[in-house]
Scaffold this motif. Sequence first.
Motif, PDB file in Angstrom:
ATOM      1  N   LYS A   1      -6.113  -2.288   0.275  1.00  0.00           N
ATOM      2  CA  LYS A   1      -6.474  -1.013  -0.431  1.00  0.00           C
ATOM      3  C   LYS A   1      -7.524  -1.489  -1.721  1.00  0.00           C
ATOM      4  O   LYS A   1      -7.814  -0.608  -2.180  1.00  0.00           O
ATOM      5  CB  LYS A   1      -5.337  -0.274  -1.272  1.00  0.00           C
ATOM      6  CG  LYS A   1      -4.582  -1.345  -2.188  1.00  0.00           C
ATOM      7  CD  LYS A   1      -3.354  -0.363  -2.634  1.00  0.00           C
ATOM      8  CE  LYS A   1      -2.732  -1.401  -3.652  1.00  0.00           C
ATOM      9  NZ  LYS A   1      -1.513  -0.561  -4.302  1.00  0.00           N
TER      10      LYS A   1
ATOM     11  N   ASP B   1      -3.567   5.834   0.200  1.00  0.00           N
ATOM     12  CA  ASP B   1      -4.515   4.851  -0.291  1.00  0.00           C
ATOM     13  C   ASP B   1      -5.737   4.539   0.877  1.00  0.00           C
ATOM     14  O   ASP B   1      -5.591   4.669   1.934  1.00  0.00           O
ATOM     15  CB  ASP B   1      -3.842   3.665  -0.577  1.00  0.00           C
ATOM     16  CG  ASP B   1      -2.931   3.595  -1.703  1.00  0.00           C
ATOM     17  OD1 ASP B   1      -3.236   4.267  -2.650  1.00  0.00           O
ATOM     18  OD2 ASP B   1      -2.234   2.495  -1.804  1.00  0.00           O
TER      19      ASP B   1
ATOM     20  N   GLN C   1      -7.331   6.072   5.952  1.00  0.00           N
ATOM     21  CA  GLN C   1      -6.287   6.224   4.692  1.00  0.00           C
ATOM     22  C   GLN C   1      -5.030   5.398   5.321  1.00  0.00           C
ATOM     23  O   GLN C   1      -4.894   5.466   6.562  1.00  0.00           O
ATOM     24  CB  GLN C   1      -6.043   7.460   4.108  1.00  0.00           C
ATOM     25  CG  GLN C   1      -5.346   8.322   4.871  1.00  0.00           C
ATOM     26  CD  GLN C   1      -4.787   9.616   4.253  1.00  0.00           C
ATOM     27  OE1 GLN C   1      -5.677   9.922   3.390  1.00  0.00           O
ATOM     28  NE2 GLN C   1      -3.755  10.177   4.685  1.00  0.00           N
TER      29      GLN C   1
ATOM     30  N   VAL D   1       0.893  -1.122   0.034  1.00  0.00           N
ATOM     31  CA  VAL D   1       0.157  -0.141   0.148  1.00  0.00           C
ATOM     32  C   VAL D   1       0.829   1.258  -0.103  1.00  0.00           C
ATOM     33  O   VAL D   1       2.048   1.147   0.497  1.00  0.00           O
ATOM     34  CB  VAL D   1      -0.924   0.123   1.098  1.00  0.00           C
ATOM     35  CG1 VAL D   1      -1.855  -0.960   1.070  1.00  0.00           C
ATOM     36  CG2 VAL D   1      -0.147  -0.126   2.534  1.00  0.00           C
TER      37      VAL D   1
END
Length: 316
Positions: free
Chosen positions: A117, A104, A129, A100
């Motif tokens: 993600k 994301d 996130q 990730v």
Amino acid sequence: MPAIQTTYAAQHARWVEGMVLNMEPSVVVTRLAEDVEGIGFGKVCVQGTADNQVVDSEATVKFCGIAVLDTTRPTGKYEQYDNVAVVKKGVIVVTASEAVAVGDPVYYTPATGVLSKTSTSNTLIANAQWDTSTSGAVGKGYTGLVNSSTPTATTAPADGTGSATTFASKTPDQVLRDINGQLTGIFTGTLGAEIADTILLPYAVLLDLSTRRIDAVNQTTILEWIERNNIYTRTTGQALTIRGVFGYLDTAGASSTKRMVAYRRSPEVLKMHIPMPFRFLPAWQTGPIKFDVPGIFRVGGVDIRRPKAVRYLDGI
């Protein structure tokens, strides 16, 4: 009373699942663990039967938060009927099931709680996130140590059982050959100027090598065999550093295969740019008797200064 811990590492882990990472404002509530199997630290919590109960992730149940680490729990998780600290807002350490990048979105698989993600068949955690990554920030054009495009990447020979490339399918001699091939590849590719002193392996691969013996009668494991007979140790007389990396190398190779990283660990080869080291800002009042002490830092990505001193082996 059973022993809680019997082995100790020379250094503390940088972070562990469920750790509240910094002093940013957070909202943590208390709930009761309903499930018999309990709830692990850093795992998804969803609504239980009663208003004040939570269970680990299940399909079609409302997301409540992430379970916070509690170092006083002797079993390493919240047991049934324990008070569970659940973070609803803030920064917390979890395990990503895939590479990730910063920024994301965060999704979880309803039936298992696996975090990623990927949106397909998963549930979005609103306003959440990913805040860090060892694979670089793709959105900013950054890559990391395990996924850069500049080092040489090769695929392991397909001569294991059933023409497989994986270390698990190969003999100790074949595994040693593949590893030495990467070490010597760096040495010959730089005309002797560089030789790798560090290898990073997917954690599952390292576990296999550390438990599988070289034959049925010998007590030596494949990992011990490699540590003694690798070309770096034979050439320099120094120990080759072999480390397991959880998660990030499992899909970093071509076609999402497992990847091994060989490199010389030196600032001449790699540098993590940190233009602003972490520092605390002045305390500021956020309530009648509440004060926050924020912190700030900036990073500029990983710079592989000598790409020929880094090599990837995929398909292991």
